[in-house]
Design an enzyme around this catalytic site. Structure first.
Site, PDB file in Angstrom:
ATOM      1  N   GLN A  48      -4.575  -1.434   9.448  1.00  0.00           N
ATOM      2  CA  GLN A  48      -4.497  -2.780   8.873  1.00  0.00           C
ATOM      3  C   GLN A  48      -5.096  -3.799   9.846  1.00  0.00           C
ATOM      4  OE1 GLN A  48      -3.368  -3.537   5.661  1.00  0.00           O
ATOM      5  NE2 GLN A  48      -4.230  -5.531   6.163  1.00  0.00           N
ATOM      6  N   LYS A  51       0.841  -1.207   0.000  1.00  0.00           N
ATOM      7  CA  LYS A  51       0.000   0.000   0.000  1.00  0.00           C
ATOM      8  C   LYS A  51       0.874   1.254   0.000  1.00  0.00           C
ATOM      9  CE  LYS A  51      -3.800  -2.531   2.058  1.00  0.00           C
ATOM     10  NZ  LYS A  51      -4.506  -2.997   3.252  1.00  0.00           N
ATOM     11  N   ASP A  65     -10.783   2.941   3.781  1.00  0.00           N
ATOM     12  CA  ASP A  65     -11.037   1.497   3.695  1.00  0.00           C
ATOM     13  C   ASP A  65     -12.539   1.229   3.533  1.00  0.00           C
ATOM     14  OD1 ASP A  65      -9.204  -0.520   3.504  1.00  0.00           O
ATOM     15  OD2 ASP A  65      -8.781  -0.646   5.655  1.00  0.00           O
TER      16      ASP A  65
END
Ligand code: NAD
Length: 290
Positions: A96, A52, A119
């Protein structure tokens, strides 16, 4: 049979994003900035966050990688998230998952400012998605939609079977495919661990999205000729021939299923790179929204 090449499509979309960043800069606007938090050192999470951050560099975004010890308390983690919420330079925040067991994931997701929820896991983002309002879509289903769009795969009136009902993949995928949009407008059946006649349902599918988390779960006798198969699974299996001692495989028994398909995603280089595209697009949207 055609391979849906996530690596190639992702490179193409990232180049478009990079050009948009160049334009933002030349208009004197702010460059998007993604903050990524990793708690502990789960090897799979390490690999996801490094991809990422690397992608941010490729498209010209700023990024911060915040590494926190696995023993951090929930309260301390929430305070890091709050600082990022208040930081005007940070456009997107990604924590995460999974988090260590002593931390409640929902509490952390809910603490992210919805305007920075790239997200797409915050209840406000998910609620807006259900209502069809503009919002951050969860990156994996968003990436799959981008891939279907890129390859002009016809989804209208097709029967799409989604296997898996998680909040991050199966459920949003089901919603997006049934929306009055293109891609979308499919008739969708969502299957899960308690579905009793899975094989029978899969055999009726024009499109199958497998998001189960079990290696080689979808076998050739569950797929009809000409189906489109999207393999979301990322599973590590032992492989003594690899230096790492493992290799990544999907939820689909690729070698036996692929010959029956019209289109199929490989693992790796299928849905994985598209997920990153979804995240990059969300981060750009977050920065533009300011
Ligand atoms: P999850 O564990 O939250 O959900 C798995 C789902 O599979 C559940 O909803 C469950 O009902 C269903 N399931 C389990 N056993 C089943 C069975 N026998 N029959 C039918 N359904 C069954 O997992 P998730 O977070 O949705 O992820 C699924 C997979 O996708 C994992 O391998 C994960 O690593 C991978 N993943 C990949 C990406 C990517 O970018 N490629 C992103 C997210 C997740």
């Amino acid at each position: 049979m055609q391979i849906l090449d996530g690596a190639a499509v992702s490179a193409h979309i990232k180049e478009q994003i990079r050009q948009e960043v160049v334009e933002l800069k030349s208009d004197g606007k702010k460059v998007p900035h993604l903050a990524v938090i990793i708690v502990g050192n789960n090897p799979a999470s390490e690999s996801y966050v490094s991809n990422k951050v690397k992608s941010c560099g490729e498209v010209g975004f700023g990024s911060s990688l915040i590494r926190l010890d696995a023993t951090i308390s929930e309260e301390e983690l929430l305070s890091v998230v709050n600082k990022l919420n208040e930081d005007k330079d940070v456009d997107g925040i990604l924590v995460q998952l999974p988090l260590p067991k002593h931390i409640e994931e929902n509490a952390v997701i809910n603490a992210i400012n919805p305007t920075k929820d790239v997200d797409g896991f915050h209840p406000i983002s998910q609620g807006k998605m259900v209502l069809g309002l503009p919002t951050f879509l969860p990156a994996t289903p968003y990436g799959i939609m981008l891939m279907l769009e890129h390859y002009k795969i016809d989804t209208v009136g097709k029967h799409c079977v989604v296997i898996g009902r998680s909040n991050i993949v199966g459920t949003p995928m089901t919603l997006l495919m049934s929306r009055n949009s293109n891609p979308g407008n499919a008739t969708v059946t969502m299957c899960h661990s308690k579905t009793s006649n899975l094989k029978e349902i899969c055999l009726q599918a024009d499109i199958i999205v497998a998001a189960i988390g079990r290696p080689f779960f979808l076998k050739e006798d569950m797929v009809r000729d000409g189906a489109v198969v999207i393999d979301v699974g990322i599973n590590r299996i032992d492989d003594a021939s690899k230096k790492s001692g493992f290799r990544l495989v999907g939820d689909v028994d690729f070698d036996n299923v692929a010959p029956k398909c019209s289109f199929i995603t490989p693992v790796p280089k299928g849905v994985g790179p598209m997920t990153i595209c979804g995240l990059m697009k969300n981060t750009l949207l977050a920065a533009r929204g300011k």
